[in-house]
Motif scaffolding. Structure first.
Motif, PDB file in Angstrom:
ATOM      1  N   GLY A 170      27.834 -30.400  -1.499  1.00 34.78           N
ATOM      2  CA  GLY A 170      27.680 -31.243  -2.676  1.00 34.78           C
ATOM      3  C   GLY A 170      28.164 -30.509  -3.917  1.00 34.78           C
ATOM      4  N   PRO A 171      28.428 -31.260  -4.986  1.00 36.43           N
ATOM      5  CA  PRO A 171      28.889 -30.623  -6.225  1.00 36.43           C
ATOM      6  C   PRO A 171      27.817 -29.707  -6.793  1.00 36.43           C
ATOM      7  CG  PRO A 171      28.297 -32.908  -6.596  1.00 36.43           C
ATOM      8  CD  PRO A 171      28.269 -32.694  -5.115  1.00 36.43           C
ATOM      9  N   THR A 172      28.252 -28.651  -7.438  1.00 38.70           N
ATOM     10  CA  THR A 172      27.319 -27.715  -8.049  1.00 38.70           C
ATOM     11  C   THR A 172      26.549 -28.410  -9.158  1.00 38.70           C
ATOM     12  OG1 THR A 172      28.816 -25.883  -7.584  1.00 38.70           O
ATOM     13  CG2 THR A 172      27.098 -25.500  -9.252  1.00 38.70           C
ATOM     14  N   GLY A 173      25.249 -28.260  -9.137  1.00 37.11           N
ATOM     15  CA  GLY A 173      24.430 -28.881 -10.172  1.00 37.11           C
ATOM     16  C   GLY A 173      24.721 -28.265 -11.530  1.00 37.11           C
ATOM     17  N   GLY A 237      20.711 -30.328  -7.071  1.00 30.60           N
ATOM     18  CA  GLY A 237      21.420 -29.890  -5.864  1.00 30.60           C
ATOM     19  C   GLY A 237      21.824 -31.085  -5.028  1.00 30.60           C
ATOM     20  N   GLY A 238      22.160 -30.877  -3.771  1.00 28.16           N
ATOM     21  CA  GLY A 238      22.524 -31.975  -2.880  1.00 28.16           C
ATOM     22  C   GLY A 238      23.632 -31.577  -1.934  1.00 28.16           C
ATOM     23  N   GLY A 239      24.020 -32.516  -1.024  1.00 27.56           N
ATOM     24  CA  GLY A 239      25.130 -32.271  -0.123  1.00 27.56           C
ATOM     25  C   GLY A 239      24.736 -31.647   1.197  1.00 27.56           C
ATOM     26  N   ASN A 240      23.442 -31.372   1.450  1.00 27.17           N
ATOM     27  CA  ASN A 240      23.039 -30.755   2.702  1.00 27.17           C
ATOM     28  C   ASN A 240      23.065 -31.783   3.829  1.00 27.17           C
ATOM     29  OD1 ASN A 240      22.505 -28.175   1.556  1.00 27.17           O
ATOM     30  ND2 ASN A 240      20.567 -28.956   0.745  1.00 27.17           N
ATOM     31  N   VAL A 241      23.391 -31.317   5.048  1.00 30.25           N
ATOM     32  CA  VAL A 241      23.489 -32.190   6.219  1.00 30.25           C
ATOM     33  C   VAL A 241      22.508 -31.713   7.281  1.00 30.25           C
ATOM     34  CG1 VAL A 241      24.984 -33.064   8.053  1.00 30.25           C
ATOM     35  CG2 VAL A 241      25.907 -32.658   5.769  1.00 30.25           C
ATOM     36  N   TYR A 242      21.745 -32.651   7.837  1.00 28.18           N
ATOM     37  CA  TYR A 242      20.787 -32.347   8.886  1.00 28.18           C
ATOM     38  C   TYR A 242      21.085 -33.272  10.066  1.00 28.18           C
ATOM     39  CZ  TYR A 242      18.599 -30.505   4.682  1.00 28.18           C
ATOM     40  OH  TYR A 242      18.370 -29.855   3.515  1.00 28.18           O
ATOM     41  N   SER A 243      21.171 -32.702  11.281  1.00 28.17           N
ATOM     42  CA  SER A 243      21.601 -33.496  12.433  1.00 28.17           C
ATOM     43  C   SER A 243      20.661 -33.300  13.612  1.00 28.17           C
ATOM     44  CB  SER A 243      23.033 -33.116  12.851  1.00 28.17           C
ATOM     45  OG  SER A 243      23.943 -33.387  11.814  1.00 28.17           O
ATOM     46  N   VAL A 377      21.623 -36.918   8.808  1.00 24.81           N
ATOM     47  CA  VAL A 377      21.128 -37.239   7.458  1.00 24.81           C
ATOM     48  C   VAL A 377      21.879 -36.394   6.455  1.00 24.81           C
ATOM     49  CG1 VAL A 377      19.140 -37.219   5.913  1.00 24.81           C
ATOM     50  CG2 VAL A 377      18.829 -37.864   8.304  1.00 24.81           C
ATOM     51  N   ILE A 378      22.521 -37.040   5.456  1.00 24.76           N
ATOM     52  CA  ILE A 378      23.244 -36.340   4.392  1.00 24.76           C
ATOM     53  C   ILE A 378      22.541 -36.661   3.082  1.00 24.76           C
ATOM     54  CG2 ILE A 378      25.460 -36.009   3.243  1.00 24.76           C
ATOM     55  CD1 ILE A 378      26.817 -37.170   5.730  1.00 24.76           C
ATOM     56  N   GLU A 379      21.957 -35.635   2.451  1.00 27.16           N
ATOM     57  CA  GLU A 379      21.269 -35.878   1.176  1.00 27.16           C
ATOM     58  C   GLU A 379      22.226 -35.745   0.004  1.00 27.16           C
ATOM     59  OE1 GLU A 379      18.785 -32.987  -0.640  1.00 27.16           O
ATOM     60  OE2 GLU A 379      19.102 -31.520   0.955  1.00 27.16           O
ATOM     61  N   TYR A 380      21.965 -36.509  -1.046  1.00 29.02           N
ATOM     62  CA  TYR A 380      22.785 -36.414  -2.238  1.00 29.02           C
ATOM     63  C   TYR A 380      22.011 -36.835  -3.458  1.00 29.02           C
ATOM     64  CZ  TYR A 380      23.364 -41.486  -1.701  1.00 29.02           C
ATOM     65  OH  TYR A 380      23.152 -42.838  -1.569  1.00 29.02           O
TER      66      TYR A 380
END
Length: 380
Positions: A170-173, A237-243, A377-380
């Motif tokens: 994800g883009p830098t906060g 923050g954001g952009g983390n992926v959980y599978s 799951v992709i958080e943003y």
């Protein structure tokens, strides 16, 4: 809430033979003869199901071939098909091509795993949209007719999401504003201590008088230290992926009315830094029953045990799968759910299937190399 659902496509195509003119050289006038043959193909895309963790990658393609009266071709008819994948546009560069000679079953159905006769792994699904062109010769020869070109939508996206190790960062906060400098604490008061009295002058004598003692030094307390200034807030923050990926067999019996049960192993737990999460799910397997029409599977998402979003996904069953077991099915879901930054969160998938008695959807990951069950799951 934004969501998408994988749906059926059906297109009808006609092959025509142009009029031709035969001229009688021995008579005074011309005679026109017209011969027309029409063959209608009803191509029903039943589902693209991906064998994750397998090599090579393949996706199932099924179609019903019909004649000009709309009747399925007789069982045992040979049909030649050519599959071409174009990059970026319908007329873009070809990145994959393979030919296949297929045989219809008693319902006019043909099945083919695209990638069986070629290497589907050469297609870079991350490089823009992809378009599938289908050509057919219903006589089993090599005189192909173009059935049209259609953009591939949800299934390639699911393939990319399920095989990637992690999503794009994800883009830098933004940098939080600097906290204000705390006020300087007041200076402690100067210690006040009484000066000792001057010693008395000694009386004169032959040896001189003794010097008086020095007075004591004054003692004062040090003032307290001022409070520290508040710390400025941090950036987002954001952009983390959980599978999660299914590794065990599962079955979904038909229940009327539909009753939701947990998708085995389709659960992720994390502490979000963003305020939204994109939930992706796809699955495929075998179908126990005799229906070849469109069916519906209900899918939904629970956030910390509370139903948050879901959808009913249509899928089609019919024809043998590549393992020769029953009939194949496939379904997928994409929904968005809200999450609370900084709060531990568990997202779980549930499914339900309502149809006639005695029908069961199986998802045998262990025994069926073409079955899969994936949850991201992709958080943003």
């Amino acid at each position: 809430m934004n969501y998408t659902c994988f749906m059926d496509l059906e297109s009808f195509f006609f092959l025509r033979v142009h009029k031709f003119i035969v001229q009688n050289l021995n008579y005074m006038k011309k005679q026109f003869y017209q011969k027309a043959k029409a063959l209608m193909l009803a191509l029903t895309l039943l589902g693209f199901t991906f064998a994750f963790g397998q090599a090579p990658q393949m996706m199932n393609y099924q179609a019903v071939v019909r004649d000009a009266q709309g009747k399925p071709l007789a069982g045992g008819s040979n049909v030649s098909m050519r599959f071409i994948i174009h990059n970026l546009t319908a007329g873009g560069a070809s990145v994959f091509q393979e030919d296949a000679t297929l045989t219809t079953n008693d319902f006019g159905l043909v099945s083919h795993p695209i990638g069986k006769n070629g290497n589907l792994a050469v297609v870079d699904w991350t490089n823009g949209p992809k378009f599938l062109q289908v050509l057919v010769d219903p006589t089993g020869g090599s005189t192909y007719a173009d059935m049209g070109t259609t953009q591939l939508m949800s299934v390639p996206f699911a393939l990319f999401a399920a095989n990637s190790l992690s999503g794009p960062p994800g883009p830098t906060g933004s940098v939080g504003a600097a906290g204000s400098i705390g006020a300087t604490g007041p200076t402690g008061p100067t210690g006040v201590g009484a000066t000792g009295p001057t010693g008395a002058t000694g009386t004169g004598g032959s040896g001189g008088g003794a010097t008086g003692p020095t007075g004591p030094t004054g003692v004062g307390t040090t003032g307290p230290t001022g409070p520290a200034g508040a710390t400025g807030p941090g950036g987002g923050g954001g952009g983390n992926v959980y599978s999660a990926r299914g590794t065990t067999n599962a079955a979904i019996p038909s229940v009327n009315p539909a009753s939701y049960t947990d998708m085995p192993e389709m659960t992720v737990t994390f502490t979000p830094t963003g305020s939204n999460a994109l939930v992706l799910f796809s699955a495929s397997g075998d179908y126990s029953g005799s229906v070849t029409s469109a069916q519906f599977m209900n899918l939904r998402v629970l956030v910390n045990g509370v139903f948050t979003n879901g959808q009913a996904c249509a899928f089609t069953v019919g024809g043998n799968d590549l393992s020769g077991n029953n009939t194949a099915w496939g379904a997928s879901m994409t929904v968005t759910v809200p999450v609370t930054p900084g709060t531990p969160t568990t997202i779980k998938g549930q499914w339900a299937y309502a149809a006639g008695a005695g029908r069961t959807l199986t998802n045998n990951i262990v025994s069926d190399p073409f079955a899969h069950r994936n949850f991201s799951v992709i958080e943003y």
